[in-house]
Design a protein around this motif. Structure first.
Motif, PDB file in Angstrom:
ATOM      1  N   ARG A  18       0.872  -1.148   0.024  1.00  0.00           N
ATOM      2  CA  ARG A  18      -0.105  -0.106  -0.068  1.00  0.00           C
ATOM      3  C   ARG A  18       0.859   1.302  -0.060  1.00  0.00           C
ATOM      4  NH1 ARG A  18      -3.809  -2.697   4.409  1.00  0.00           N
ATOM      5  NH2 ARG A  18      -5.220  -3.891   3.081  1.00  0.00           N
ATOM      6  N   PRO A  19       1.886   1.334   0.917  1.00  0.00           N
ATOM      7  CA  PRO A  19       2.610   2.615   0.805  1.00  0.00           C
ATOM      8  C   PRO A  19       3.432   2.720  -0.424  1.00  0.00           C
ATOM      9  CG  PRO A  19       3.503   1.132   2.616  1.00  0.00           C
ATOM     10  CD  PRO A  19       2.269   0.770   2.018  1.00  0.00           C
ATOM     11  N   THR A  20       3.965   1.439  -0.852  1.00  0.00           N
ATOM     12  CA  THR A  20       4.392   1.511  -2.412  1.00  0.00           C
ATOM     13  C   THR A  20       3.701   2.284  -3.369  1.00  0.00           C
ATOM     14  OG1 THR A  20       5.784  -0.233  -1.628  1.00  0.00           O
ATOM     15  CG2 THR A  20       5.720   0.059  -4.010  1.00  0.00           C
ATOM     16  N   ALA A  21       2.273   1.794  -3.402  1.00  0.00           N
ATOM     17  CA  ALA A  21       1.419   2.199  -4.323  1.00  0.00           C
ATOM     18  C   ALA A  21       1.274   3.721  -4.321  1.00  0.00           C
ATOM     19  CB  ALA A  21       0.016   1.428  -4.252  1.00  0.00           C
ATOM     20  N   VAL A  22       1.044   4.279  -2.970  1.00  0.00           N
ATOM     21  CA  VAL A  22       1.100   5.746  -2.735  1.00  0.00           C
ATOM     22  C   VAL A  22       2.099   6.347  -3.280  1.00  0.00           C
ATOM     23  CG1 VAL A  22       0.676   7.711  -1.150  1.00  0.00           C
ATOM     24  CG2 VAL A  22      -0.668   5.097  -0.802  1.00  0.00           C
ATOM     25  N   ALA A  27       9.692   5.649   5.719  1.00  0.00           N
ATOM     26  CA  ALA A  27       9.857   5.301   7.036  1.00  0.00           C
ATOM     27  C   ALA A  27       8.870   4.323   7.403  1.00  0.00           C
ATOM     28  CB  ALA A  27       9.731   6.755   7.853  1.00  0.00           C
ATOM     29  N   VAL A  28       7.716   4.500   7.132  1.00  0.00           N
ATOM     30  CA  VAL A  28       6.721   3.461   7.403  1.00  0.00           C
ATOM     31  C   VAL A  28       7.014   2.046   6.801  1.00  0.00           C
ATOM     32  CG1 VAL A  28       4.397   2.621   6.734  1.00  0.00           C
ATOM     33  CG2 VAL A  28       4.682   5.128   7.458  1.00  0.00           C
ATOM     34  N   MET A  29       7.629   2.014   5.900  1.00  0.00           N
ATOM     35  CA  MET A  29       8.094   0.538   5.123  1.00  0.00           C
ATOM     36  C   MET A  29       9.166  -0.106   5.843  1.00  0.00           C
ATOM     37  SD  MET A  29       7.508   1.262   1.107  1.00  0.00           S
ATOM     38  CE  MET A  29       8.303  -0.033   0.468  1.00  0.00           C
ATOM     39  N   TYR A  30      10.104   0.731   6.406  1.00  0.00           N
ATOM     40  CA  TYR A  30      11.035   0.404   7.141  1.00  0.00           C
ATOM     41  C   TYR A  30      10.527  -0.079   8.783  1.00  0.00           C
ATOM     42  CZ  TYR A  30      15.405   1.615   4.391  1.00  0.00           C
ATOM     43  OH  TYR A  30      16.303   1.633   3.509  1.00  0.00           O
ATOM     44  N   SER A  31       9.885   0.672   9.261  1.00  0.00           N
ATOM     45  CA  SER A  31       9.180   0.162  10.427  1.00  0.00           C
ATOM     46  C   SER A  31       8.271  -1.191  10.380  1.00  0.00           C
ATOM     47  CB  SER A  31       8.329   1.218  10.990  1.00  0.00           C
ATOM     48  OG  SER A  31       6.947   1.359  10.485  1.00  0.00           O
ATOM     49  N   ARG A  32       7.976  -1.489   9.109  1.00  0.00           N
ATOM     50  CA  ARG A  32       7.271  -2.737   9.329  1.00  0.00           C
ATOM     51  C   ARG A  32       8.198  -4.098   8.876  1.00  0.00           C
ATOM     52  NH1 ARG A  32       1.820  -0.176   6.257  1.00  0.00           N
ATOM     53  NH2 ARG A  32       1.458   0.991   7.998  1.00  0.00           N
ATOM     54  N   VAL A  33       9.497  -3.817   8.944  1.00  0.00           N
ATOM     55  CA  VAL A  33      10.266  -5.076   8.450  1.00  0.00           C
ATOM     56  C   VAL A  33      11.296  -5.019   9.592  1.00  0.00           C
ATOM     57  CG1 VAL A  33       9.632  -5.009   5.863  1.00  0.00           C
ATOM     58  CG2 VAL A  33      11.872  -3.689   6.986  1.00  0.00           C
ATOM     59  N   SER A  34      12.000  -6.218   9.704  1.00  0.00           N
ATOM     60  CA  SER A  34      13.107  -6.508  10.390  1.00  0.00           C
ATOM     61  C   SER A  34      14.293  -6.387   9.547  1.00  0.00           C
ATOM     62  CB  SER A  34      13.057  -7.904  10.891  1.00  0.00           C
ATOM     63  OG  SER A  34      13.081  -8.789   9.923  1.00  0.00           O
ATOM     64  N   ARG A  35      15.359  -5.921  10.167  1.00  0.00           N
ATOM     65  CA  ARG A  35      16.602  -5.549   9.611  1.00  0.00           C
ATOM     66  C   ARG A  35      17.037  -6.412   8.461  1.00  0.00           C
ATOM     67  NH1 ARG A  35      22.027  -3.962  12.980  1.00  0.00           N
ATOM     68  NH2 ARG A  35      20.352  -2.686  13.566  1.00  0.00           N
ATOM     69  N   PRO A  36      16.858  -7.710   8.312  1.00  0.00           N
ATOM     70  CA  PRO A  36      17.287  -8.298   7.105  1.00  0.00           C
ATOM     71  C   PRO A  36      16.391  -8.110   5.736  1.00  0.00           C
ATOM     72  CG  PRO A  36      16.818  -9.871   9.005  1.00  0.00           C
ATOM     73  CD  PRO A  36      16.508  -8.728   9.365  1.00  0.00           C
ATOM     74  N   SER A  37      15.368  -7.605   5.852  1.00  0.00           N
ATOM     75  CA  SER A  37      14.328  -7.105   4.677  1.00  0.00           C
ATOM     76  C   SER A  37      14.665  -5.540   4.508  1.00  0.00           C
ATOM     77  CB  SER A  37      12.980  -7.253   5.022  1.00  0.00           C
ATOM     78  OG  SER A  37      12.783  -8.554   5.426  1.00  0.00           O
ATOM     79  N   TYR A  38      15.672  -4.939   5.085  1.00  0.00           N
ATOM     80  CA  TYR A  38      15.866  -3.425   4.632  1.00  0.00           C
ATOM     81  C   TYR A  38      16.145  -3.649   3.314  1.00  0.00           C
ATOM     82  CZ  TYR A  38      16.103  -2.053   9.798  1.00  0.00           C
ATOM     83  OH  TYR A  38      15.716  -1.758  10.952  1.00  0.00           O
TER      84      TYR A  38
END
Length: 449
Positions: free
Chosen positions: A275-279, A380-391
């Motif tokens: 969703r944030p990617t689409a926005v 920022a929202v996308m980073y907050s929703r993943v753990s470090r391996p997925s950065y």
């Protein structure tokens, strides 16, 4: 017990934003940015009409392909090795550009450089996110935008000017050295050890109004846990778990393990990232239209107005990214996604109705403000929703939205305006952007407390 409650109910001093590793990361960031933008316009201008499109197309094609494969490369080799390789592939081939003026040779070199640039974006972005304190991530990303944005603003016109007044070979050499000279800084980019801070690591993110607890290592974890449980997982309903979504207590089961990194296509299957990617893609689409067609849309003899408007747009975007980062670390970046989209759309609508130079400048300023807010808030929202391996996956997905949105916007708008004209085209773009309100508003629902 009293001390524990006091620590939980009060917010301690925020950790410092800058550290030695992050400053060294800025060195490689500036080097890659200068190397890329010095030649972004000078290579097509040197290649001429027959080779300009091929050169730029080859560069962007390999960049997108590199961004798609980047997360897989990072999972296998880590972050520092691919970053060093990216700087090498971005810099060294530039030395070969003057050897042959043919369009195929130039395109082949650009293909290699595009792959290198993609690696610097994905690996460098993952490293940067890991080096920024989690409680100041939004502000840190805003600072990153300034550090990367200012050199691009200078290097892009400078490359064209130097090619005309100094020569093509010196510019390609300077671009090569800008990237190659920063490779020795990469080994010093050591990420903080998350093993000492428990399973949350730096995935914990502050809301700005919830209590924070400092653990024995000086790291911060949330008393209520806005970003508890690294969000490198996907829940059974397709949402990315973590960040504000977990704070809402979705209650869904987790699949996978926190140590596993998401792939790009797996991340697209997670609504919390899709969703944030689409926005952001919607705002990037409009940005591609603005930077490509605004100089053509203004009346003849008003080239200075278009140049000033593009500078105003870039300046407003940079300032808005910084302000959004400051706000996001205190109140939550998710609150800014919808306003960023709406302000961007308002800017495009204002450009459609612009009847004079002042109106054009005002419309560009409004759009730049919204675009800057959307840039910072969505990332920022996308980073907050993943753990470090997925950065690395997050930055790859975000850059795909950026590059793809700008490319599709520019190409589609060219076809559209052949029938509608520029003013109606800008107005239709503003309306089209509002379609992204659907995923933006839906993304906010589980975050309401």
């Amino acid at each position: 017990m009293t001390n524990s409650l006091m620590r939980t109910g009060t917010c301690p001093a925020r950790p410092p934003l800058l550290n030695r590793a992050l400053l060294l990361r800025f060195v490689s960031m500036v080097g890659a940015t200068v190397s890329f933008f010095l030649l972004l316009s000078s290579v097509p201008s040197h290649a001429g009409r027959g080779g300009a499109g091929l050169a730029t197309g080859a560069m962007m094609l390999s960049t997108v392909l590199g961004e798609l494969s980047g997360p897989r490369i990072l999972r296998r080799y880590g972050n520092r090795g691919p970053l060093a390789a990216g700087l090498l592939l971005l810099g060294a081939p530039a030395l070969a550009l003057p050897l042959c003026p043919g369009p195929l040779w130039t395109a082949a070199v650009c293909l290699v450089r595009g792959l290198g640039f993609a690696l610097t974006l994905v690996a460098g972005g993952a490293l940067t996110a890991a080096l920024i304190p989690a409680r100041r991530r939004a502000e840190g990303l805003a600072l990153v935008g300034v550090v990367g944005g200012v050199p691009s603003l200078v290097a892009l016109p400078l490359g064209v000017w130097l090619t005309v007044h100094v020569g093509y070979a010196p510019v390609t050499t300077a671009a090569a050295l800008a990237a190659l000279a920063t490779i020795p800084t990469v080994p010093a980019l050591r990420e903080p050890d998350t093993a000492k801070s428990g399973p949350l690591g730096d995935a914990a993110d502050a809301t700005g109004d919830q209590g924070q607890v400092a653990d024995g290592e000086g790291r911060f974890t949330s008393a209520e846990g806005e970003a508890h449980g690294g969000a490198g997982h996907i829940t059974d309903d397709g949402n990315a778990l973590g960040g504000e979504a977990h704070a809402a207590g979705s209650g869904t089961r987790v699949r996978g393990r926190e140590s596993e990194a998401l792939g790009v296509f797996e991340a697209l299957g997670a609504a919390g990232l899709r969703r944030p990617t689409a926005v952001f893609a919607a705002t990037a689409l409009a940005a591609g239209i603005l930077v490509t067609f605004l100089p053509l849309a203004v009346p003849r003899g008003s080239a200075g107005v278009a140049t000033a408007a593009l500078l105003v747009q870039s300046g407003a975007s940079t300032a808005a990214r910084w302000a959004a980062g400051r706000y996001g670390d205190r109140r939550g970046s998710a609150r800014l996604v919808v306003p960023g989209l709406l302000v961007s759309a308002a800017g495009m609508a204002a450009l459609a109705a612009a009847a004079g130079p002042v109106a054009v400048l005002a419309g560009a300023a409004v759009f730049g403000t919204g675009f800057g807010i959307a840039q910072n808030a969505t990332l920022a929202v996308m980073y907050s929703r993943v753990s470090r391996p997925s950065y690395g996956t997050v930055i790859a997905l975000w850059n795909l939205a950026y590059d793809g949105g700008m490319g599709v916007g520019a190409a589609g708008f060219g076809l559209l305006t052949a029938r509608t004209g520029y003013a109606r085209g800008f107005a239709l773009t503003a309306v089209l952007m509002l379609a992204a309100l659907g995923p933006a508003l839906r993304d906010r629902r589980p975050e309401q407390r």
